[in-house]
Every structure is written in structure tokens, then in C-alpha cells.
Write an enzyme that holds these catalytic residues in place. Structure first.
Site, PDB file in Angstrom:
ATOM      1  N   GLU B 127       0.802 -12.232   0.403  1.00 31.86           N
ATOM      2  CA  GLU B 127       0.554 -10.799   0.573  1.00 31.86           C
ATOM      3  C   GLU B 127       1.827  -9.961   0.490  1.00 31.86           C
ATOM      4  O   GLU B 127       1.802  -8.842  -0.043  1.00 31.86           O
ATOM      5  CB  GLU B 127      -0.162 -10.526   1.900  1.00 31.86           C
ATOM      6  N   HIS B 196     -10.485 -12.113  12.305  1.00 36.25           N
ATOM      7  CA  HIS B 196     -11.168 -11.638  11.092  1.00 36.25           C
ATOM      8  C   HIS B 196     -12.175 -10.536  11.400  1.00 36.25           C
ATOM      9  O   HIS B 196     -13.101 -10.330  10.636  1.00 36.25           O
ATOM     10  CB  HIS B 196     -11.906 -12.798  10.400  1.00 36.25           C
TER      11      HIS B 196
END
Lengths: 335, 400
Positions: B127, B196
Site C-alpha cells: 500500500e 476489517h
């Protein structure tokens, strides 16, 4: 000092001239930085406030690399950016004004010496170790999409090679065969921690193999050695053959930042003798490439340019406090 | 260059009168008056999403009538991206599983078929590298849309986001723009656990230099995505998984709604009254808008009239619209799926308290308490801002 036979005397004079300009600049910033910080050292005081990381001793990297780049190539650099900025051709007056925190500076006094952005030469730097590498990938992507042979160069210190962003960036650049050159300046020290205490390999250039790209270490702090290694890496990137990694074993002539007494530094005594500038100058005098008189002309001309930039900065207005909230966004404002 | 701090520019995005904040039918109908919005936009010089647009683009359409065609939020986002990619070669998409998979939450389904792997780029799980690459590409004139698969993953790449994407324009004194969209999935409700399921929009909104938009429905998702791509500033586009209309997750009934086929913008920084009411104002966003609407519908027969304000953007925050609604109802409930302390809910209340404290006869919050999101459904639904909790808060508010 190794001289490379294929270099012309004219190119040698260019390289030396670039090193002289950088050293003259760093000495002038050193002078101005400390001019109004005594008797007690107050980091936030004076015409140049804040942290100051100077690159004296690392001129060979900047000069040897910069000689292969054009204004249209991109470069991302580090918290110690002046030498590579100068070699990239960043406007000296505007850069100096930024260091002095003036409205005429590259960032209108919003950035400072670790945050120099010059869109004309596609130069930028970041104060966060290794984090200048990822944006260089995107610049390379944009250049490749635009056609032509523009490249992006990411300069980082040897400490960056132990950070995640370094490895992510090498992998992605290699995977996408991006026109990027990664240049590591190994000055032996991560602030006060010696390289041997932080790094598991003797040469960060070896890490190129992990990503299937060429890695070269220039062991001597020699501008001609850097020139040769970077020449190959730049040519490879321009030809569309993907990224390379070049590490240069260079020298931090002064402290990590100004005010650093370097009590931790065991090699301090030998440092002046390793200064690459007088060494290279002497080699060129000995080889007949320049005369003492040529060198005097070089230093005088560099002083003139540097003092002009400093005069420009000092004569420039400081930012208006009423504008402190400007430039967060280009459109509209934060509510 | 601005020579002064313009007080108007420090106010909310629409510096038009608060009364001009757009009102309309509930999002099911997306019935927004075009005329009203045209006036609001014209009067708000802080909204200028069209500048810097590539040559050849058509005139900007702002919040047109929704029409009859219905799309899921996911399809609305895909359509916005596709239309902008057709109009502007500099737009491209990059992220994990955005190619043949089409985005884990279907934000990019089908795009690779039309635009190919050169413009829809699957990335490694790196990322920092690919978000940073988006920044570099944006600096050189591209318009990347970079997907961070779950917002919860920001921990591995936040330096690129808040120290680079968000600060370059400022540090360069306005000389370098970063026209990039960071698209990311937020929210819980399906037992995905503490890493998440977070909302986290308050974290991004807290840090200066990023615009932050959080659509609750297909119409706004398309319009805000279009505005985000065209913006010359970095925009964080946060979609809740529960509003995407996914076939494999409990669907909200309003996750499919009317969306114009044409390209249009929903202005960044403008809230919307999605249901008018007189007794209490519920200020909320994202999936919680729908819970609030459900509660409002349920309580209407009892004579309890709930106004629901969908913020749509956090940065800029439409403080005028908040104050305007509370000035009508006198009671404020903030419903926020993000953590309660030090975040959006406090900011919304402060907006009223600083400007019109006398308006507030009642204030309360229905937020995620300061606890990581639990896994077991019974525990997760005990902390989510559910319709049950919202209803209780409304009843308490109007009982005073």
C-alpha cells in the site's frame, strides 16, 4: 582518487564546478544558520529556524548523478536535500528564500528546508525516511505514459534501505519495469547509529538482487565513480529497461543536523582527511584538467551565485500571518 | 494569492445562506431540486469542483433529477469512474484486486474489460508503494483513483496519505496539486472483526489537506465520485460495504436507487436534508442514514417528526446545514458509526455550540463506543448505531 579515463577535461570541470557550488552553498547556509543563534543555541531562533541537515561531503553523489539528468526528469530526495536539489537545477534564489521562510520561497514559506517542491525541475523532498521512493514510481508511470525518455530518480540515505517503503518500491518498480533510478547515499550514520549496527548486509546494492534489478555500490566517495555508475543506471531507465539501484559510500562531513556535537562519532578525527572536494580538486590540478587559477574562478563564481541567492532571500518579505490558513486546498477551504 | 483570511472561506463549503442547503425527499427518491442547487452552488464560491478539468469536457451538471433508472451503489461508482475515464485519458485506477476481480466490494467491476490492464492496474500488497505512486502520478498531471481495500489497512501506508498526499499542496505554497482519489471500504455489521469493520472517517477528516466524502446511496455515490475525480485536491472517498448493494451481504433497501445516466456532480462539502422533520434533527452519514430514515418512518404515525441530515462530506463539513436544521428542531442527535470520542460526533455538536448554543435544548450521541469492533454478532450489534439505539435516542429527546 580514481579518475575515469573516458571523461573529458570539460566534463571533469563541470563535475568539480557542481561540487564547488554545493559546498559553497552549504557553507553559506551554515554561516547564516548559526549567525543569530549564539551565545546559547536556540533551534527555533534566527533568520533560518528549525532543523538544518547539511550535505557537505556528499557532493560527489549529487554532482555525479545530476550530470545525467535534465530539467524534465523527476527527483525525490530526503531531509538532507540541498546538494541534490542544486545538482538537479532547482532555482537557487527561490530555494534559499524557502529555507529562510520567505513568501518568495518555493513553498511561500510553508515547507521549509526538508520540504522543497520545484515543479519546474520536478524536484521534491520529504522529511520521512524512505517515503520519497513511492512518489517517484508514480512520476515514472506518468512519464512512461507520456512517451519519451524521462525518468524519475529517488535519492535516499542508507537508513532507508531498512524501511518497508524501500522494499515495496523496489519490488513495484521492478515488477512494472518503471524508468526509475534508486540512489542510496551511505554516509555510515543513521543520526548516531553506525551502519554496522543497523544493517544486516555490507552493501545495500546487494538488495537489488532480491528484486531482480542491477545493484551497484560505489565504494569510493568519488564523483567520477558516481558519474559512471549513475550513467549506466540512467541509460538503462531511459531505454525502457527498468530500474536500477546505486549505492554510494559517501561521507557526512558535519553533524546529522546543526547543533549535533557528534560525541558518538568514533571516526571524527579522520573525517577532514576524507573530504572529497580538495581531493578531487587536487587530482584535477595534478592531471592538468584545471589550474589553481581555474579553481579560484570557480569558487568566486559560486560565491557570487550563492550570496546573490542569500541576499534575495533576506530581502524577501516574510509571509503574512493573516495567510496562515491558505493553500490547504486548491479549491475551496476546509470548514 | 489570497492576501487575507477570508472569513467566508473559513465557513462551510456553501457560504450561501444556510436556508439554501438543499432539501429534498428521502434518498429513495433522491428528489433534489435542480434549481435550488444551482443557486446554492452559484452563491458558494468555495465549491468549484470543475476547475482544472481536462479540455473538451462538457459543462458541469450539478445534482440533476434522478430519473427512473435504478443502480446499486457499487454500479453507480463503477459508472462514474467509467464515464470519467472515457472523457479523460489521465484517469486510471490502481489497487489490490481492482482488475479481473473487480474490487473486493465491486467498486471496479467490469472496468478492466473496457479499459484494459494499462488503466486498471492490479497492484502487489504494497500500500505504501502504490498509494505513493498515485501521489507521484497525480503530481505529474494524472488523475489516479487508488483503492485501499479496507480503510482499516491505513496503518501500513498512512505516511503516504497524511504526510504526502495531504500536505504537498500546502508545503509547496500551492504550486503543486495532487488531484487524486483515495477510495476505500468502511464499516461493519457482518462479523469481520476489529481489523476489517471500522469507519475511521473522523481520523482522515481530522488531518488537514484531504477532502473526505462518505456517500450513503447510489445517486450521491456517482455524483461524489465524479466530483472527486475532477477535483484538483486529494479526496478520500469512503463507501460503506452495507450501502453497496452486494449480493453476498445483508442489503440495505436503499442501496439500489435511481441514478441519472448522464455524468453529474454532487458538490463536495454539501449536506442534504434527506427527510424533513420538526421535532428532532438526526445528523448522520453513510449506512446510518438508512437506519435513521427507518426510525423516522416508524415514528411518524406516533406524531414524532424526525429530520434526517445526511452529511455526505466531512471535509468540508457543511456546518451551515447542521445549524439550519437544529435551528428548526432545537434537538440534536448525532449518529456515527465511527468511534465516539474525539471524533465527528463531537465536531458536529461543537459546530452548533460555537455558533448558536441557545438552539440546543437537547443533545445526544449514538456512536460506536470506544471499543474495538467485536466479532460475535451479538456483541457487534450491541455497539453498532442500530435503528434500535437511534429510536431510543429519539424517544428520549422528544420526551423532554
Amino acid at each position: 582518487m580514481t579518475l575515469y579515463p573516458e571523461l573529458t577535461d570539460e566534463k571533469r570541470r563541470e563535475l568539480l564546478n557542481s561540487m564547488v557550488l554545493i559546498r559553497t552553498y552549504e557553507e553559506a547556509i551554515l554561516r547564516e544558520y548559526h549567525a543569530d543563534k549564539s551565545p546559547g543555541f536556540d533551534i527555533g531562533a534566527g533568520l533560518i529556524p528549525g532543523e538544518m541537515h547539511l550535505a557537505a561531503g556528499q557532493e560527489p553523489v549529487a554532482a555525479g548523478l545530476g550530470a545525467h539528468l535534465t530539467k524534465d526528469d523527476a527527483m525525490t530526495a530526503t531531509h538532507r536535500p540541498h546538494h541534490v536539489a542544486i545538482a538537479k537545477g532547482v532555482r537557487l534564489r527561490e530555494m534559499t528564500a524557502e529555507i529562510f521562510g520567505r513568501e518568495t520561497g518555493l513553498g511561500r514559506g510553508r515547507g521549509g528546508h526538508m520540504h522543497l517542491f520545484d515543479p519546474e525541475t520536478h524536484f521534491s523532498c520529504s522529511g520521512i525516511v524512505a517515503e520519497g521512493l513511492p512518489p517517484a514510481l508514480g512520476q515514472a508511470m506518468a512519464f512512461r505514459r507520456g512517451g519519451g525518455d524521462r525518468i524519475a530518480v529517488a535519492v535516499a540515505g542508507e537508513g532507508a534501505a531498512n524501511a518497508g517503503a524501500f522494499h515495496e518500491s523496489l519490488n513495484l518498480a521492478a515488477l512494472w519495469k518503471l524508468p526509475v533510478v534508486f540512489v542510496i547515499e551511505d554516509n555510515d550514520w543513521g543520526i548516531s547509529v553506525p551502519r554496522a549496527q543497523s544493517t544486516s548486509v555490507t552493501s545495500n546494492a546487494d538488495r537489488g538482487a532480491a528484486y531482480g534489478i542491477p545493484g551497484v555500490r560505489v565504494e569510493e566517495n568519488s564523483v567520477e565513480g558516481v558519474y559512471e555508475a549513475c550513467g549506466e543506471a540512467v541509460a538503462r531507465a531511459r531505454a525502457g529497461n527498468g530500474p536500477s539501484l546505486v549505492e554510494v559510500h559517501t561521507l557526512r562531513l558535519w553533524g546529522h543536523f546543526e547543533g549535533d556535537a557528534q560525541g558518538y562519532r568514533t571516526d571524527l578525527e579522520g573525517v577532514p582527511g576524507r573530504d572529497p572536494l580538495p581531493t578531487y580538486k587536487q587530482a584535477l590540478v595534478d592531471s592538468g584538467a584545471i589550474t589553481e587559477e581555474d579553481y579560484n574562478v570557480m569558487t568566486a563564481s559560486a560565491s557570487e551565485r550563492v550570496e546573490d541567492a542569500i541576499d534575495f532571500a533576506k530581502a524577501s518579505p516574510t509571509p503574512d500571518p493573516a495567510d496562515a490558513l491558505d493553500y490547504v486546498f486548491s479549491e475551496g477551504a476546509r470548514s | 494569492m489570497s492576501t487575507n483570511i477570508d472569513p467566508a472561506r473559513q465557513e462551510s463549503a456553501g457560504n450561501a445562506p444556510a436556508s439554501a442547503a438543499s432539501t429534498g425527499a428521502p434518498v429513495t427518491g433522491a428528489g433534489v431540486s435542480t434549481a435550488t442547487d444551482a443557486e446554492t452552488t452559484a452563491g458558494g464560491d468555495a465549491i468549484d469542483t470543475g476547475t482544472g478539468r481536462a479540455p473538451g469536457s462538457s459543462a458541469t451538471v450539478i445534482e440533476p433529477e434522478p430519473g427512473k433508472r435504478k443502480l446499486s451503489t457499487a454500479k453507480a461508482i463503477q459508472e462514474a469512474i467509467a464515464q470519467e475515464m472515457r472523457a479523460d485519458d489521465s484517469v486510471f485506477v490502481m489497487g489490490e484486486d481492482v482488475g479481473p476481480y473487480g474490487g473486493i466490494f465491486s467498486s471496479t467491476t467490469g472496468l478492466i474489460d473496457e479499459f484494459g490492464a494499462d488503466r486498471i492496474l492490479d497492484t502487489p500488497i504494497s500500500e505504501s508503494a502504490f498509494i505513493g505512486a498515485g501521489i507521484g502520478a497525480a503530481v505529474e498531471g494524472m488523475r489516479p483513483i487508488v483503492e485501499l481495500m479496507f480503510v482499516d489497512f491505513f496503518g501500513v501506508c498512512m505516511d503516504q496519505i497524511y504526510n504526502h498526499m495531504a500536505k504537498i499542496h500546502f508545503e509547496s505554497g500551492g504550486n503543486v496539486q495532487v488531484p487524486m482519489v483515495l477510495m476505500t471500504a468502511v464499516g461493519g455489521g457482518y462479523s469481520d472483526g476489529a481489523q476489517h469493520s471500522q469507519a475511521l472517517w473522523g481520523t482522515f477528516a481530522h488531518l488537514p489537506g484531504m477532502k473526505v466524502v462518505v456517500p450513503s446511496n447510489p445517486y450521491d455515490a456517482k455524483g461524489l465520485m465524479t466530483a472527486a475525480i475532477r477535483s484538483n485536491d486529494p479526496v478520500v472517498f469512503m463507501f460503506h460495504k452495507g450501502v453497496m448493494g452486494l449480493g453476498w451481504m445483508k442489503k440495505n433497501k436503499r442501496s439500489i436507487g435511481a441514478v441519472p445516466e448522464e455524468s453529474y456532480e454532487v458538490p463536495i462539502g454539501k449536506a442534504r436534508v434527506v427527510r424533513e422533520g420538526t421535532d428532532v434533527t438526526v445528523v448522520t452519514l453513510s449506512l446510518s442514514v438508512h437506519h435513521a430514515l427507518d426510525v423516522a418512518e416508524k415514528l411518524e404515525p406516533e406524531g414524532i417528526s424526525v429530520e434526517v441530515l445526511d452529511l455526505r462530506s466531512l471535509v468540508p463539513l457543511d456546518r451551515d446545514a447542521i445549524v439550519a436544521s437544529v435551528s428548526k428542531t432545537g434537538r440534536l442527535i448525532v449518529v456515527d458509526e465511527d468511534y465516539q470520542s474525539f471524533g465527528l460526533s463531537g465536531e458536529v455538536i461543537a459546530s452548533v455550540a460555537e455558533r448558536q448554543p441557545q438552539l440546543l435544548s437537547h443533545v445526544s450521541r449514538v456512536c460506536m463506543p470506544d471499543v474495538p469492533v467485536p466479532y460475535a454478532s451479538q456483541l457487534e450489534y450491541a455497539v453498532l448505531p442500530t435503528a434500535t439505539r437511534i429510536e431510543a435516542a429519539v424517544r428520549e429527546a422528544v420526551a423532554k
